[in-house]
Design a protein around this motif. Structure first.
Motif, PDB file in Angstrom:
ATOM      1  N   ILE A   1      35.049  44.896  61.312  1.00  0.00           N
ATOM      2  CA  ILE A   1      33.653  44.490  61.088  1.00  0.00           C
ATOM      3  C   ILE A   1      33.073  45.296  59.920  1.00  0.00           C
ATOM      4  CG2 ILE A   1      31.332  44.355  62.100  1.00  0.00           C
ATOM      5  CD1 ILE A   1      32.810  44.215  64.893  1.00  0.00           C
ATOM      6  N   ARG A   2      33.364  46.584  59.892  1.00  0.00           N
ATOM      7  CA  ARG A   2      32.842  47.452  58.830  1.00  0.00           C
ATOM      8  C   ARG A   2      33.355  46.999  57.457  1.00  0.00           C
ATOM      9  NH1 ARG A   2      33.614  52.544  56.711  1.00  0.00           N
ATOM     10  NH2 ARG A   2      35.640  52.831  57.679  1.00  0.00           N
ATOM     11  N   GLU A   3      34.606  46.553  57.441  1.00  0.00           N
ATOM     12  CA  GLU A   3      35.188  46.096  56.171  1.00  0.00           C
ATOM     13  C   GLU A   3      34.391  44.938  55.578  1.00  0.00           C
ATOM     14  OE1 GLU A   3      39.677  45.287  54.715  1.00  0.00           O
ATOM     15  OE2 GLU A   3      38.971  43.917  56.260  1.00  0.00           O
ATOM     16  N   LYS A   4      33.887  44.057  56.439  1.00  0.00           N
ATOM     17  CA  LYS A   4      33.133  42.898  55.943  1.00  0.00           C
ATOM     18  C   LYS A   4      31.828  43.343  55.279  1.00  0.00           C
ATOM     19  CE  LYS A   4      36.437  40.881  57.651  1.00  0.00           C
ATOM     20  NZ  LYS A   4      37.517  41.619  57.005  1.00  0.00           N
ATOM     21  N   ILE A   5      31.294  44.458  55.753  1.00  0.00           N
ATOM     22  CA  ILE A   5      30.060  44.970  55.151  1.00  0.00           C
ATOM     23  C   ILE A   5      30.349  45.504  53.748  1.00  0.00           C
ATOM     24  CG2 ILE A   5      28.229  46.709  55.446  1.00  0.00           C
ATOM     25  CD1 ILE A   5      28.484  46.140  58.451  1.00  0.00           C
ATOM     26  N   TYR A   6      31.529  46.099  53.570  1.00  0.00           N
ATOM     27  CA  TYR A   6      31.938  46.528  52.218  1.00  0.00           C
ATOM     28  C   TYR A   6      32.148  45.319  51.315  1.00  0.00           C
ATOM     29  CZ  TYR A   6      32.520  51.496  53.202  1.00  0.00           C
ATOM     30  OH  TYR A   6      32.276  52.809  53.486  1.00  0.00           O
ATOM     31  N   GLN A   7      32.642  44.231  51.919  1.00  0.00           N
ATOM     32  CA  GLN A   7      32.912  43.024  51.126  1.00  0.00           C
ATOM     33  C   GLN A   7      31.643  42.302  50.705  1.00  0.00           C
ATOM     34  OE1 GLN A   7      35.415  40.115  53.158  1.00  0.00           O
ATOM     35  NE2 GLN A   7      37.131  41.536  53.096  1.00  0.00           N
TER      36      GLN A   7
ATOM     37  N   ILE B   1      24.446  37.761  58.685  1.00  0.00           N
ATOM     38  CA  ILE B   1      25.120  38.279  59.881  1.00  0.00           C
ATOM     39  C   ILE B   1      26.100  37.239  60.433  1.00  0.00           C
ATOM     40  CG2 ILE B   1      23.339  37.673  61.603  1.00  0.00           C
ATOM     41  CD1 ILE B   1      24.098  40.685  62.622  1.00  0.00           C
ATOM     42  N   ARG B   2      25.764  35.968  60.230  1.00  0.00           N
ATOM     43  CA  ARG B   2      26.724  34.918  60.633  1.00  0.00           C
ATOM     44  C   ARG B   2      27.988  35.001  59.790  1.00  0.00           C
ATOM     45  NH1 ARG B   2      22.367  31.572  61.345  1.00  0.00           N
ATOM     46  NH2 ARG B   2      22.664  30.614  59.310  1.00  0.00           N
ATOM     47  N   GLU B   3      27.786  35.270  58.510  1.00  0.00           N
ATOM     48  CA  GLU B   3      28.924  35.398  57.591  1.00  0.00           C
ATOM     49  C   GLU B   3      29.812  36.593  57.981  1.00  0.00           C
ATOM     50  OE1 GLU B   3      29.326  33.463  54.737  1.00  0.00           O
ATOM     51  OE2 GLU B   3      30.939  34.592  53.762  1.00  0.00           O
TER      52      GLU B   3
ATOM     53  N   THR C   1      31.737  35.506  61.048  1.00  0.00           N
ATOM     54  CA  THR C   1      32.817  34.542  60.785  1.00  0.00           C
ATOM     55  C   THR C   1      34.039  35.237  60.181  1.00  0.00           C
ATOM     56  OG1 THR C   1      31.136  32.884  60.353  1.00  0.00           O
ATOM     57  CG2 THR C   1      33.353  32.388  59.573  1.00  0.00           C
ATOM     58  N   LEU C   2      33.786  36.078  59.177  1.00  0.00           N
ATOM     59  CA  LEU C   2      34.899  36.774  58.509  1.00  0.00           C
ATOM     60  C   LEU C   2      35.580  37.755  59.465  1.00  0.00           C
ATOM     61  CD1 LEU C   2      33.252  37.543  55.040  1.00  0.00           C
ATOM     62  CD2 LEU C   2      35.029  35.851  55.506  1.00  0.00           C
ATOM     63  N   ALA C   3      34.762  38.506  60.205  1.00  0.00           N
ATOM     64  CA  ALA C   3      35.334  39.510  61.106  1.00  0.00           C
ATOM     65  C   ALA C   3      36.115  38.828  62.225  1.00  0.00           C
ATOM     66  CB  ALA C   3      34.228  40.394  61.684  1.00  0.00           C
TER      67      ALA C   3
ATOM     68  N   ILE D   1      39.858  39.699  63.334  1.00  0.00           N
ATOM     69  CA  ILE D   1      40.095  40.304  64.651  1.00  0.00           C
ATOM     70  C   ILE D   1      41.036  39.411  65.470  1.00  0.00           C
ATOM     71  CG2 ILE D   1      39.012  41.035  66.819  1.00  0.00           C
ATOM     72  CD1 ILE D   1      36.455  41.657  65.102  1.00  0.00           C
ATOM     73  N   GLU D   2      40.836  38.100  65.366  1.00  0.00           N
ATOM     74  CA  GLU D   2      41.725  37.182  66.100  1.00  0.00           C
ATOM     75  C   GLU D   2      43.162  37.314  65.608  1.00  0.00           C
ATOM     76  OE1 GLU D   2      39.869  33.303  65.928  1.00  0.00           O
ATOM     77  OE2 GLU D   2      38.645  33.760  67.714  1.00  0.00           O
ATOM     78  N   ALA D   3      43.324  37.460  64.296  1.00  0.00           N
ATOM     79  CA  ALA D   3      44.679  37.633  63.751  1.00  0.00           C
ATOM     80  C   ALA D   3      45.261  38.963  64.225  1.00  0.00           C
ATOM     81  CB  ALA D   3      44.645  37.577  62.220  1.00  0.00           C
ATOM     82  N   PHE D   4      44.408  39.963  64.313  1.00  0.00           N
ATOM     83  CA  PHE D   4      44.884  41.301  64.694  1.00  0.00           C
ATOM     84  C   PHE D   4      45.311  41.363  66.159  1.00  0.00           C
ATOM     85  CE2 PHE D   4      44.228  45.726  66.075  1.00  0.00           C
ATOM     86  CZ  PHE D   4      45.115  46.347  65.206  1.00  0.00           C
ATOM     87  N   ILE D   5      44.481  40.808  67.053  1.00  0.00           N
ATOM     88  CA  ILE D   5      44.835  40.941  68.471  1.00  0.00           C
ATOM     89  C   ILE D   5      45.606  39.732  68.999  1.00  0.00           C
ATOM     90  CG2 ILE D   5      42.935  42.551  68.947  1.00  0.00           C
ATOM     91  CD1 ILE D   5      41.401  40.396  70.302  1.00  0.00           C
ATOM     92  N   GLY D   6      45.681  38.695  68.169  1.00  0.00           N
ATOM     93  CA  GLY D   6      46.465  37.520  68.579  1.00  0.00           C
ATOM     94  C   GLY D   6      45.821  36.731  69.706  1.00  0.00           C
ATOM     95  N   ARG D   7      44.501  36.826  69.811  1.00  0.00           N
ATOM     96  CA  ARG D   7      43.789  36.048  70.836  1.00  0.00           C
ATOM     97  C   ARG D   7      42.480  35.551  70.274  1.00  0.00           C
ATOM     98  NH1 ARG D   7      43.073  38.143  76.750  1.00  0.00           N
ATOM     99  NH2 ARG D   7      42.364  35.986  76.800  1.00  0.00           N
ATOM    100  N   LYS D   8      41.943  34.527  70.897  1.00  0.00           N
ATOM    101  CA  LYS D   8      40.620  34.039  70.531  1.00  0.00           C
ATOM    102  C   LYS D   8      39.580  35.064  70.979  1.00  0.00           C
ATOM    103  CE  LYS D   8      40.938  29.785  68.851  1.00  0.00           C
ATOM    104  NZ  LYS D   8      40.979  30.094  67.425  1.00  0.00           N
TER     105      LYS D   8
END
Ligand SMILES: Nc1nc2c(ncn2[C@@H]2O[C@H](COP(=O)(O)OP(=O)(O)OP(=O)(O)O)[C@@H](O)[C@H]2O)c(=O)[nH]1
Ligand SMILES: [Mg+2]
Length: 290
Positions: free
Chosen positions: A191-197, A246-248, A251-253, A257-264
């Motif tokens: 989530i923090r990374e998206k704020i840098y982006q 905040i929606r953006e 969406t990005l996070a 996160i889904e890719a990282f934990i492999g779950r919805k």
């Protein structure tokens, strides 16, 4: 069997986190084009059962502390100095070499070091040869290797050089583990990374993430996190017009996160204002900066 701690040091933006991810083959550490992205020491394990366990550490870029948050970041660097078996001194070849030398000399390393010249894919003409000549006779420089962490070039050569220096011994960590940090930590970081982006100026530097809830349900994982900022005006920017920003972020996070934990996941984000949290011991502790 060889096993040991290989800790990456360098100035902000040298590519330390990119290198850790490239060596591990997973995106564990967050990356951004801005300085001071990493705030923690992150250990990640490269396991070859029966052969080796390389315990790699990403660390925050080395700076002169201005806030207690910076002091915590530099404590993370110090802890990595204390247990290193081998140091990787990472240099962006286009960086100011004198400044890199100052930082590396000040580390007063007691262990062997590999001087790794990064970003050779974008090295200015003559810069690579100049950097190699510059570091050749430095006391901390046992060996030099040129790489591109981004393009993953010469990483096998780097790994061979690491293994040559790795002490003999049994693995320190479970060979099924990838990192010492819990899933919740990585969720906060993504989530923090998206704020840098998404945001310029001071906002990323004034932001922290607090993951309050991580609940595994049958069909998905429910996550609630707070984005902490210094000022009301920053809160308004993070939320954006009609909640657009905040929606953006969400969406990005969520995708990462889904890719990282492999779950919805179901991700709920709130923004909170905590003036001067970067200098507040209690808040720093609460947000995971011990
Ligand atoms: N062209 C190029 N860019 C790179 C390379 N390695 C890293 N980068 C870029 O450099 C920027 C900084 O990378 P990070 O991995 O976040 O750097 P860092 O050293 O961890 O930075 P801090 O955590 O702030 O200390 C990002 O935009 C990366 O994509 C490389 O080999 N070539
Ligand atoms: Mg980093």
């Amino acid at each position: 069997m060889r096993s040991g701690f290989v800790n990456i040091f360098g100035r902000p933006n040298a590519g330390k986190s990119t290198l850790l991810n490239a060596l591990i083959g997973e995106k564990l550490a967050i990356v951004s084009p801005r300085v001071q992205t990493t705030r923690h020491r992150i250990k990640a394990f490269l396991n070859q059962p029966g052969e080796y366990q390389v315990i790699l550490s990403d660390t925050p870029g080395i700076i002169d502390p201005k806030y207690k948050l910076h002091e915590r970041m530099m404590s993370a660097v110090k802890s990595a100095l204390e247990d290193a078996d081998l140091a990787i001194l990472l240099v962006d070849v286009n960086d100011d070499l004198e400044e890199c030398d100052k930082v590396f000399s000040a580390l007063r390393l007691k262990v062997p070091a590999l001087l790794v010249l990064n970003k050779i894919d974008v090295a200015a003409n003559g810069k690579l040869a100049q950097a190699e000549a510059f570091f050749a006779d430095k006391p901390y420089c046992k060996k030099q290797i040129r790489i591109s962490a981004l393009q993953k070039s010469h990483l096998q050569k780097l790994l061979r050089a690491i293994l040559e220096e790795l002490p003999e011994g049994a693995p320190f960590y479970d060979e099924d583990d990838l990192s010492d940090m819990p899933t919740k930590f990585f969720v906060g970081e993504l989530i923090r990374e998206k704020i840098y982006q998404l945001f310029g100026d001071e906002i990323p530097y004034h932001a922290a993430i607090m993951v309050n809830e991580f609940k595994e349900k049958e069909t998905l994982v429910k996550i609630q996190a707070d984005i902490i900022v210094h000022r009301e005006s920053q809160k308004a920017i993070i939320i954006g017009e009609k909640g657009k920003m905040i929606r953006e972020i969400g969406t990005l996070a969520r995708a990462d996160i889904e890719a990282f934990i492999g779950r919805k996941i179901f991700l709920e984000l709130f923004v909170k204002v905590r003036p001067k949290w970067r200098d507040n011991d209690l808040q720093l502790k609460e947000y995971g900066y011990q």
